[in-house]
Design a protein around this motif. Sequence first.
Motif, PDB file in Angstrom:
ATOM      1  N   GLY A  43       0.941  -1.184  -0.114  1.00  0.00           N
ATOM      2  CA  GLY A  43      -0.048   0.010  -0.047  1.00  0.00           C
ATOM      3  C   GLY A  43       0.796   1.245   0.203  1.00  0.00           C
ATOM      4  O   GLY A  43       2.113   1.148   0.333  1.00  0.00           O
ATOM      5  N   PRO A  44       0.315   2.283  -0.279  1.00  0.00           N
ATOM      6  CA  PRO A  44       1.073   3.623  -0.476  1.00  0.00           C
ATOM      7  C   PRO A  44       1.501   3.915   0.968  1.00  0.00           C
ATOM      8  O   PRO A  44       1.101   3.699   2.179  1.00  0.00           O
ATOM      9  N   ALA A  45       2.559   5.016   0.960  1.00  0.00           N
ATOM     10  CA  ALA A  45       3.227   5.368   2.316  1.00  0.00           C
ATOM     11  C   ALA A  45       1.846   6.310   2.752  1.00  0.00           C
ATOM     12  O   ALA A  45       0.986   7.005   2.345  1.00  0.00           O
ATOM     13  N   LEU A  46       1.770   6.187   4.181  1.00  0.00           N
ATOM     14  CA  LEU A  46       0.705   7.124   5.025  1.00  0.00           C
ATOM     15  C   LEU A  46       1.355   8.114   5.787  1.00  0.00           C
ATOM     16  O   LEU A  46       1.537   8.072   7.083  1.00  0.00           O
ATOM     17  N   LEU A  47       1.648   9.270   5.347  1.00  0.00           N
ATOM     18  CA  LEU A  47       2.283  10.800   5.854  1.00  0.00           C
ATOM     19  C   LEU A  47       1.357  11.674   5.559  1.00  0.00           C
ATOM     20  O   LEU A  47       1.015  11.716   4.236  1.00  0.00           O
ATOM     21  N   PRO A  48       1.642  12.640   6.218  1.00  0.00           N
ATOM     22  CA  PRO A  48       0.738  13.961   5.965  1.00  0.00           C
ATOM     23  C   PRO A  48       1.269  14.628   4.557  1.00  0.00           C
ATOM     24  O   PRO A  48       0.567  14.792   3.767  1.00  0.00           O
ATOM     25  N   GLU A  49       2.617  14.268   4.353  1.00  0.00           N
ATOM     26  CA  GLU A  49       3.143  14.818   2.920  1.00  0.00           C
ATOM     27  C   GLU A  49       2.459  14.033   1.726  1.00  0.00           C
ATOM     28  O   GLU A  49       2.565  14.626   0.486  1.00  0.00           O
ATOM     29  N   ASN A  50       2.049  12.714   1.819  1.00  0.00           N
ATOM     30  CA  ASN A  50       1.369  12.082   0.769  1.00  0.00           C
ATOM     31  C   ASN A  50      -0.020  12.160   0.834  1.00  0.00           C
ATOM     32  O   ASN A  50      -0.863  11.703   0.089  1.00  0.00           O
ATOM     33  N   LEU A  51      -0.869  12.657   2.029  1.00  0.00           N
ATOM     34  CA  LEU A  51      -2.089  12.745   1.838  1.00  0.00           C
ATOM     35  C   LEU A  51      -2.938  14.153   1.859  1.00  0.00           C
ATOM     36  O   LEU A  51      -3.924  14.421   2.261  1.00  0.00           O
ATOM     37  N   GLY A  52      -1.912  15.003   1.134  1.00  0.00           N
ATOM     38  CA  GLY A  52      -2.552  16.456   1.082  1.00  0.00           C
ATOM     39  C   GLY A  52      -3.910  16.639   0.479  1.00  0.00           C
ATOM     40  O   GLY A  52      -4.627  17.340   0.648  1.00  0.00           O
ATOM     41  N   ARG A  53      -4.283  15.558  -0.486  1.00  0.00           N
ATOM     42  CA  ARG A  53      -5.408  15.661  -1.171  1.00  0.00           C
ATOM     43  C   ARG A  53      -6.703  14.997  -0.493  1.00  0.00           C
ATOM     44  O   ARG A  53      -7.759  14.596  -0.854  1.00  0.00           O
ATOM     45  N   LEU A  54      -6.456  14.041   0.826  1.00  0.00           N
ATOM     46  CA  LEU A  54      -7.184  13.556   1.411  1.00  0.00           C
ATOM     47  C   LEU A  54      -7.633  14.155   2.718  1.00  0.00           C
ATOM     48  O   LEU A  54      -6.895  14.242   3.818  1.00  0.00           O
ATOM     49  N   ARG A  55      -8.888  14.546   2.829  1.00  0.00           N
ATOM     50  CA  ARG A  55      -9.427  15.318   4.206  1.00  0.00           C
ATOM     51  C   ARG A  55      -9.603  14.404   5.097  1.00  0.00           C
ATOM     52  O   ARG A  55      -9.809  13.039   4.840  1.00  0.00           O
ATOM     53  N   LYS A  56      -9.432  14.863   6.426  1.00  0.00           N
ATOM     54  CA  LYS A  56      -9.282  13.807   7.761  1.00  0.00           C
ATOM     55  C   LYS A  56     -10.535  13.113   7.363  1.00  0.00           C
ATOM     56  O   LYS A  56     -10.747  11.777   7.921  1.00  0.00           O
ATOM     57  N   SER A  57     -11.773  13.820   7.308  1.00  0.00           N
ATOM     58  CA  SER A  57     -13.042  13.104   7.086  1.00  0.00           C
ATOM     59  C   SER A  57     -13.150  12.026   6.112  1.00  0.00           C
ATOM     60  O   SER A  57     -13.777  11.092   6.445  1.00  0.00           O
ATOM     61  N   GLU A  58     -12.582  12.287   5.129  1.00  0.00           N
ATOM     62  CA  GLU A  58     -12.378  11.197   4.080  1.00  0.00           C
ATOM     63  C   GLU A  58     -11.408   9.927   4.738  1.00  0.00           C
ATOM     64  O   GLU A  58     -11.751   8.840   4.246  1.00  0.00           O
ATOM     65  N   ALA A  59     -10.618  10.352   5.324  1.00  0.00           N
ATOM     66  CA  ALA A  59      -9.638   9.472   5.598  1.00  0.00           C
ATOM     67  C   ALA A  59     -10.609   8.382   6.678  1.00  0.00           C
ATOM     68  O   ALA A  59     -10.283   7.240   6.729  1.00  0.00           O
ATOM     69  N   LEU A  60     -11.202   8.998   7.524  1.00  0.00           N
ATOM     70  CA  LEU A  60     -11.979   8.036   8.060  1.00  0.00           C
ATOM     71  C   LEU A  60     -12.963   7.224   7.459  1.00  0.00           C
ATOM     72  O   LEU A  60     -13.083   6.054   7.817  1.00  0.00           O
ATOM     73  N   HIS A  61     -13.463   7.863   6.572  1.00  0.00           N
ATOM     74  CA  HIS A  61     -14.528   7.125   5.635  1.00  0.00           C
ATOM     75  C   HIS A  61     -13.674   5.968   5.109  1.00  0.00           C
ATOM     76  O   HIS A  61     -14.139   4.685   4.971  1.00  0.00           O
ATOM     77  N   VAL A  62     -12.514   6.290   4.245  1.00  0.00           N
ATOM     78  CA  VAL A  62     -11.499   5.192   3.856  1.00  0.00           C
ATOM     79  C   VAL A  62     -11.247   4.076   4.486  1.00  0.00           C
ATOM     80  O   VAL A  62     -11.359   2.964   4.352  1.00  0.00           O
ATOM     81  N   ILE A  63     -10.649   4.364   5.981  1.00  0.00           N
ATOM     82  CA  ILE A  63     -10.377   3.399   7.066  1.00  0.00           C
ATOM     83  C   ILE A  63     -11.653   2.456   6.951  1.00  0.00           C
ATOM     84  O   ILE A  63     -11.598   1.261   7.413  1.00  0.00           O
ATOM     85  N   ARG A  64     -12.906   3.158   7.503  1.00  0.00           N
ATOM     86  CA  ARG A  64     -13.986   2.506   7.766  1.00  0.00           C
ATOM     87  C   ARG A  64     -14.493   1.521   6.413  1.00  0.00           C
ATOM     88  O   ARG A  64     -14.944   0.295   6.819  1.00  0.00           O
ATOM     89  N   ASP A  65     -14.518   2.038   5.388  1.00  0.00           N
ATOM     90  CA  ASP A  65     -15.502   1.518   4.250  1.00  0.00           C
ATOM     91  C   ASP A  65     -14.602   1.058   3.070  1.00  0.00           C
ATOM     92  O   ASP A  65     -15.031   0.504   2.110  1.00  0.00           O
ATOM     93  N   GLY A  66     -12.966   1.346   3.280  1.00  0.00           N
ATOM     94  CA  GLY A  66     -12.189   0.698   2.085  1.00  0.00           C
ATOM     95  C   GLY A  66     -12.106   1.885   1.018  1.00  0.00           C
ATOM     96  O   GLY A  66     -12.854   2.850   1.140  1.00  0.00           O
TER      97      GLY A  66
END
Length: 514
Positions: A43-66
Amino acid sequence: MRVPVLALCLAVLPLSAPADDAAALYREHCAGCHGPDRLGGMGPALLPENLGRLRKSEALHVIRDGRPATQMPGFGGKLAEREIASLAELVYRPLPEIPRWDLAEMRASHVMHLKAGEKRADKPVFDADPLNLFIVVELGDHHATLLDGDRFEPILRFPTRFALHGGPKYSPDGRYVYFASRDGWISKFDIWNLKYVAEIRAGINTRNLAVSSDGKYVMVGNYLPHALVVLDARDLAPLKVIPVRDDAGKSSRVSAVYDAGPRKSFIAALKDIPEVWEVPYDPDHEPIYPGYVHDYRMGEAIAARGPFPVRRIKLDDYLDDFFFDPPYRHLIGAAREGKNGQVVSLLVGRKIADVELPGLPHLGSGITWDYRGKPVLATPNLKEGTISIIDMTQWKTIRRIETLGPGFFLRSHEGTRYAWADNMMSPRKDTIQLIDKETLTVARALTPAPGKTAAHVEFTRDGKYALVSVWEMDGALVVYDARTLEEVKRLPMKKPSGKYNVHNKITRSSGTSH
Ligand code: DHE
């Protein structure tokens, strides 16, 4: 122990986490694929530097729903909301330090398998048509099989690095194949001698590689560090690291890099900066576009006049992947969250059209053919059961063909009437549909192994046979007669993913990926 696929590692996880502090949760549920240090793996690196396009609310959604169209499954059934929230917090926490991966680190990782003075044959050491060979990547146990495309017999099965991703690329004569692994390793394999030549770790988390049309250079696009890397194709020695940054100093992951042969340049799309970069590799080749400017503002690494200058084309939106038109005058790209695709003219260096491309088009798997005298581009869609057919003279979508569900790959050949599409991301993942290129309708369907994923097709050099993956641990490569659609042979393989015919790739067949 490293786990080959996320789905597999999840199958063995307990239903409830014993500890709920974020680091322990991460170690238990995420590290197998995203790496113990969050630097990426399968899977990709999970660092703030690489998550600029993913809002935290979306991150929650990704972890919950894939995340659709990736190997990331949902953890909603396994983790409590507060555990999901603490994991989302964790991945936005900066690391105390991101390891450097510059020329020095690359050089230290360089492995030469071809020993000084070692003599290797300059023709194949086996009896098979060197242009009708296939490399089949077997993800299940990190191997590749070299296959004779006339007899459909394996010539050699050899180990690869961990989690190869993207198409391996051949040298222009088809003798060498270059692989990229998600964790940054680039390997060069001498097909004719059945031996590796060299390997180097060109990044920590790598996207893909391209080989220049003159066979001299390999360019690697990285997610981490944010850089393009130029290697000498002979021995993979690193020649240049090009940091990817915009005018304001914001850095970006590389979405994908491809060779634009007729332009004698590499073209890279960027994930976090709305720009496309063109990197010419042949100083003697006259730029064929007006207003060509070498942009030297990017800092010392590319400040010197010399090879691999960068032309920056500014866009309205990011590009997560793209596709060239056959003369390589335009590229058509799309962003993951975008509503439309963008058509970028490489001649004038700007966007010239929008094209209707809803869902999540998988443009890297696009193919072209002539439909009623006009070139069309067909692209699968990772979110919708649709194949979009685009008239490339007008940049208009002329048909959306409904399929059984979202799919990853599309393949055809000049010598065959059908384009073969999978439905890999749908409940009908076991079925491949054949689209008639003359009527733009679904003409036939094949189910190589009921209930098991069928995906990714490649043709023999003459287009007479189609090879399909049964994409499972106890999978197979199934060979079909492309005209009668009769099964010809079935070879057991371990999760075969992509397969690549030497002739089709080096001649840039319009039915295959570039
Ligand atoms: Fe791929 C090619 C991007 C997930 C298997 N994939 C590519 C390419 C890109 C890309 C840009 C073209 C590179 C090249 O050939 O040089 N892939 C992405 C994603 O953004 C995505 C959706 C999310 C991610 O995890 O990065 C993604 N890809 C997957 C998978 O989950 C697949 C099915 C399994 C795997 O290997 O991880 C997968 N991708 C492939 C394959 C190719 C590929 C087999 C080469 C196709 C070809 O015919 O050339």
